[in-house]
Every structure is written in structure tokens, then in C-alpha cells.
Design an enzyme around this catalytic site. Sequence first.
Site, PDB file in Angstrom:
ATOM      1  N   SER A  25      66.571  10.812  22.810  1.00 21.72           N
ATOM      2  CA  SER A  25      67.020  11.574  21.673  1.00 21.72           C
ATOM      3  C   SER A  25      66.962  13.039  21.781  1.00 21.72           C
ATOM      4  CB  SER A  25      66.316  11.099  20.297  1.00 21.72           C
ATOM      5  OG  SER A  25      64.972  11.509  20.387  1.00 21.72           O
ATOM      6  N   ASN A  38      55.827  18.206  17.255  1.00 22.27           N
ATOM      7  CA  ASN A  38      54.685  17.460  16.592  1.00 22.27           C
ATOM      8  C   ASN A  38      53.655  17.327  17.624  1.00 22.27           C
ATOM      9  OD1 ASN A  38      55.704  17.907  14.010  1.00 22.27           O
ATOM     10  ND2 ASN A  38      56.671  15.937  13.939  1.00 22.27           N
ATOM     11  N   HIS A  77      50.755  14.797  33.906  1.00 26.50           N
ATOM     12  CA  HIS A  77      50.572  15.980  33.245  1.00 26.50           C
ATOM     13  C   HIS A  77      50.015  17.328  33.812  1.00 26.50           C
ATOM     14  CE1 HIS A  77      50.806  13.913  29.213  1.00 26.50           C
ATOM     15  NE2 HIS A  77      50.057  12.816  30.032  1.00 26.50           N
ATOM     16  N   HIS A  79      55.571   4.465   7.356  1.00 27.75           N
ATOM     17  CA  HIS A  79      54.778   5.608   6.544  1.00 27.75           C
ATOM     18  C   HIS A  79      54.737   5.033   5.206  1.00 27.75           C
ATOM     19  CE1 HIS A  79      55.054   9.127   9.237  1.00 27.75           C
ATOM     20  NE2 HIS A  79      54.467   8.250   9.970  1.00 27.75           N
ATOM     21  N   LYS A  80      55.714   4.226   4.615  1.00 30.03           N
ATOM     22  CA  LYS A  80      55.957   4.116   3.232  1.00 30.03           C
ATOM     23  C   LYS A  80      54.825   2.822   2.791  1.00 30.03           C
ATOM     24  CE  LYS A  80      59.236   0.174   4.368  1.00 30.03           C
ATOM     25  NZ  LYS A  80      58.148  -1.108   3.845  1.00 30.03           N
ATOM     26  N   TRP A 108      53.061   2.676  12.517  1.00 33.04           N
ATOM     27  CA  TRP A 108      52.787   2.021  11.301  1.00 33.04           C
ATOM     28  C   TRP A 108      53.641   2.696  10.031  1.00 33.04           C
ATOM     29  CZ3 TRP A 108      46.754   2.899  10.578  1.00 33.04           C
ATOM     30  CH2 TRP A 108      46.061   2.212  11.618  1.00 33.04           C
ATOM     31  N   ASN A 126      50.067  12.818  22.592  1.00 33.52           N
ATOM     32  CA  ASN A 126      51.463  13.066  22.959  1.00 33.52           C
ATOM     33  C   ASN A 126      52.282  13.619  21.935  1.00 33.52           C
ATOM     34  OD1 ASN A 126      51.192  12.701  25.775  1.00 33.52           O
ATOM     35  ND2 ASN A 126      51.999  10.522  25.569  1.00 33.52           N
ATOM     36  N   LYS A 172      51.359  17.856  12.585  1.00 30.76           N
ATOM     37  CA  LYS A 172      53.158  18.252  12.326  1.00 30.76           C
ATOM     38  C   LYS A 172      53.027  19.763  12.507  1.00 30.76           C
ATOM     39  CE  LYS A 172      54.565  14.048  10.204  1.00 30.76           C
ATOM     40  NZ  LYS A 172      55.479  13.726  10.944  1.00 30.76           N
ATOM     41  N   TYR A 232      40.514   8.270  32.197  1.00 32.14           N
ATOM     42  CA  TYR A 232      40.273   9.692  32.281  1.00 32.14           C
ATOM     43  C   TYR A 232      38.992  10.431  32.808  1.00 32.14           C
ATOM     44  CZ  TYR A 232      44.543  10.125  29.910  1.00 32.14           C
ATOM     45  OH  TYR A 232      46.044  10.291  29.611  1.00 32.14           O
ATOM     46  N   HIS A 250      61.454   1.503  22.823  1.00 34.54           N
ATOM     47  CA  HIS A 250      61.228   2.586  21.550  1.00 34.54           C
ATOM     48  C   HIS A 250      60.805   3.913  22.079  1.00 34.54           C
ATOM     49  CE1 HIS A 250      58.970   2.635  17.414  1.00 34.54           C
ATOM     50  NE2 HIS A 250      60.122   3.616  17.454  1.00 34.54           N
TER      51      HIS A 250
END
Length: 527
Positions: free
Chosen positions: A201, A213, A75, A305-306, A303, A148, A237, A358, A194
Site C-alpha cells: 500500500s 507511526n 535491519h 480499535h472500536k 486488535w 516496526n 503515532k 535478539y 495482511h
Amino acid sequence: MADSRDPASDQMKHWKEQRAAQKADVLTTGAGNPVGDKLNVITVGPRGPLLVQDVVFTDEMAHFDRERIPERVVHAKGAGAFGYFEVTHDITKYSKAKVFEHIGKKTPIAVRFSTVAGESGSADTVRDPRGFAVKFYTEDGNWDLVGNNTPIFFIRDPLLFPSFIHSQKRNPQTHLKDPDMVWDFWSLRPESLHQVSFLFSDRGIPDGHRHMNGYGSHTFKLVNANGEAVYCKFHYKTDQGIKNLSVEDAARLSQEDPDYGIRDLFNAIATEKYPSWTFYIQVMTFNQAETFPFNPFDLTKVWPHKDYPLIPVGKLVLNRNPVNYFAEVEQIAFDPSNMPPGIEASPDKMLQGRLFAYPDTHRHRLGPNYLHIPVNCPYRARVANYQRDGPMCMQDNQGGAPNYYPNSFGAPEQQPSALEHSTQCSGEVQRFNTASDDNVTQVRAFYVNVLNEEQRKRLCENIAGHLKDAQIFIQKKAVKNFTEVHPDYGSRIQALLDKYNAEKPKNAIHTFVQSGSHLAAREKANL
């Protein structure tokens, strides 16, 4: 054109205008002594040697020699800004943290955006995860949410972190970025699928920092005033809308304006187009965690969202640019272990590893008293403890207060209300190998259900365009992993690689060479 300059380009002009009614300050040394001549050193005669007594020169050069501090190991390239967090929804049933105390409450914040792998002079428009760290200056001390722009990460075990970062950095001999290193590590650790899929993408190259986001990514624990706890994830968001750069635009900007992200953020705030993000949490009870189909503390997974919907909490708003970049952005230090009462760590292994790493790197980079630096100082809380001395102690060192505990002289006392939430823990003590955990189900859902056909096409093109520079045996390992996610995923990438591998290397670099005789004539003419 001079009349089309942006606020960032006109910073010095604006600085002068703000001071138009003031006389110029008297130039001084670091010790405050006035300087009579800043342009000429003291010498013996106009052509003679320098004198050691020229303290104006030695003061200037000695400080210049020490201007640089160690670069962040990750970073390193970043932008920063300041603003506030405002509570819009009540979540006190989940957390007693004062930052969430009541609707309408505002807390000062500092935010730093960054790329991960590049050096401090690298381009803002490279394909790389973005850091999105938020420091909340609360009455109970600082809360650092060191997130992130992705809800997941490449690995789930912190022991792999140094090797992962080494693989993304430069080859130790050639000092070049090395696709073999990058893809060898990723292909050997399929839990990275993942994050790799997210990275390649469209969202892998955000359009600056305002249009992405942020995520706390880890699982945390919230504790309310009754001592009841739940697990949670943090999301922020963008209210500006998601925007991403095309590969072509990103490449162009990396040449024309490598500081594009810093410039865009500075100019937006300078023109009062204050960026904001809506802040949410997801909540999971301890009982739900026990019956969850996978490890809820696995940083390579989300997790759904639904099942665990987003709960609105508040707004992050940035409305002030740094007064000085080094003082307020380069020296800012985010530490996931800075958590006020009401917010605690979960068993998330990656979070647990960061709790040590950190603050340790800050003590190396900035010194053991880095919390005395104004931008890091918890200025809304009174610091009272038994820590003393050390390099660059910049405050009163807590005066004559006792420096040992316990004591009988009325020095700071522990606060039982700040005790951490108690948890039960049992199991065998050993090194558990999680490499064979489910690494593909959520990636498959991302590929099939989240992306449309055009996005899948660009994803595979982006991966193949990078993977093609790795050795063939590494390409095969990577394609095998993508195929396990979905046969279509692997076959598309393989087809693109076959095309790349069949092509002969092309030298697209055009050079302009001057003959030796021409150069010799130029040199003779200059005699």
C-alpha cells in the site's frame, strides 16, 4: 551551491567552528604515544623496504583491518537519535513500571529507525517494513520496545523467521534479489497476506523516518503494584503527520540520495524541528482474551480499535543527533527481553522467539559484554550480579564481590518485588500448525474499508509490478490467495499480470561503446 548546504553536509564545518578557540590535539597512536609523522613510513633509504619497527604504520593498519564488525542480519541500514519520553496520562492502574510513574516524568530514550531486508549501504526509500526501536533508560534498567512501522508481521511462528528472512535476502548462488524466493514463500504462507497488503500500500514507502507511526506489534503484559495484570499493545503515532513517497519519487531518491531518511532526520534535529510521537496503549483483560474471536497473541492480526480503544500515555521526542554514528547507532543493541518490572512478555510466539534471538545475535555481533558499551549500558540503574569476565570486559568486573550465589558475604540479593506475574498454563505439548487460522478476514477489512478506490488501485499496481517477475506458477498461487481475501483484489492483480505477461521484454538499457581501434590509438598516445 555552497550557501544552500544543509546541516548534515556542513557537519565538519560546524565541528571546526565549535573548536575554534581550542588548539588542535596532539596526534597519537592508540596507546596515546605522540606521532611525529603520519604521512611517511619508515624505510631503508627513499626506495627501500619498510621496517617492522614502524609501529605508527602497524598500529594504524592493524586497527584499520579490524574496523568492520558483523552487519546486522536484518535491519542493517538505519538512522538513530536521542531524546526523552514524557508521561502525559496516568496508567499506573495498569503498570507499576517506573517509566510510567507519574504525569510529567521524563525518561531518556534512544531510537533507531531502519529498513529490514537491505544491506547497510542500501537505499532508504525501498519498499520494505521499517524498524522503529526505542530504548528507555529507566531506573529499573533498560526497557527495549523493539517495534516496526506496522502493527502486524508476515508470520506468527518464530520457527519460520530464518526462512522468511532468507527469502527476502539474496539468492545463495546468483547473489541477486530473487522475486521467485520472495513470492514463493509469501504464497505458501497465506498468513503473510495482511502484512504484504500493508507493505504494497502507500505506507510501504514512508517519506523518511519522521512521517511514520511505530508499533510494538506484539502483545505484552502490564502488571500493576497490586499484582493485577492485563494484556496490552503499544502504539506511537507520528505528530508530523503520515507522509509516503510515490513509487517514482522513491526510485529517483534511491539514485540521487540513497541516505534520504538518515539525512532528513539529522537535519530536522539539527535545525531544532524535533520530531515527536504520541504514545498509546491498547488494553485487554485476561477474561476478554479468553473469549476473543481469534488468538489475541497472533502477530498477523490487530486488535480492533472500536473494541479496544487507544489510551494515551505520553510523548516520544527526539532532540539530539548521534555524536558518532558507529558508537551510538551501529553499536546500539535492542533486546525485547529487556523489560523492567511492570512490563512482561505474553504468550505471543513471535515475541517469545525474539526474547532469545535478539540478545544471542548481539553477543555474536558485538561480543558477550555488549551491555558495557556506553549506548547499551543501563546507566540509570546499578548493575550488580554474578556475571564476570569475557572478551572486552570494559568495567571493573564488579571488583572483589563474590561471583557465586547464594553466599554469606552481603553480595547482591534477589528482590521478591521483581518476581514475574504468575500465570496458569495448560494444554498438550506438541507442534501446533496454525497455517489454516483465519488469514483473510482482517485483510478483507483493510482492502474494503480502510483503503479508498485510488489506494486500492495503487496497491494492486504495486503488487503486480513486483509479482510479474516471479514464475507463472508462483503468480497463480499468489493470485489465488488474494482472491480468497476478495474477488476484486485477485482479479485486478491478475488483469495487470496478464498485461505484463503479454508484453515482450524490452531492453531499456542504453550503452556507449568505443571501438577497439579508437582504444588502441588512445593507448599508443599515452606511451
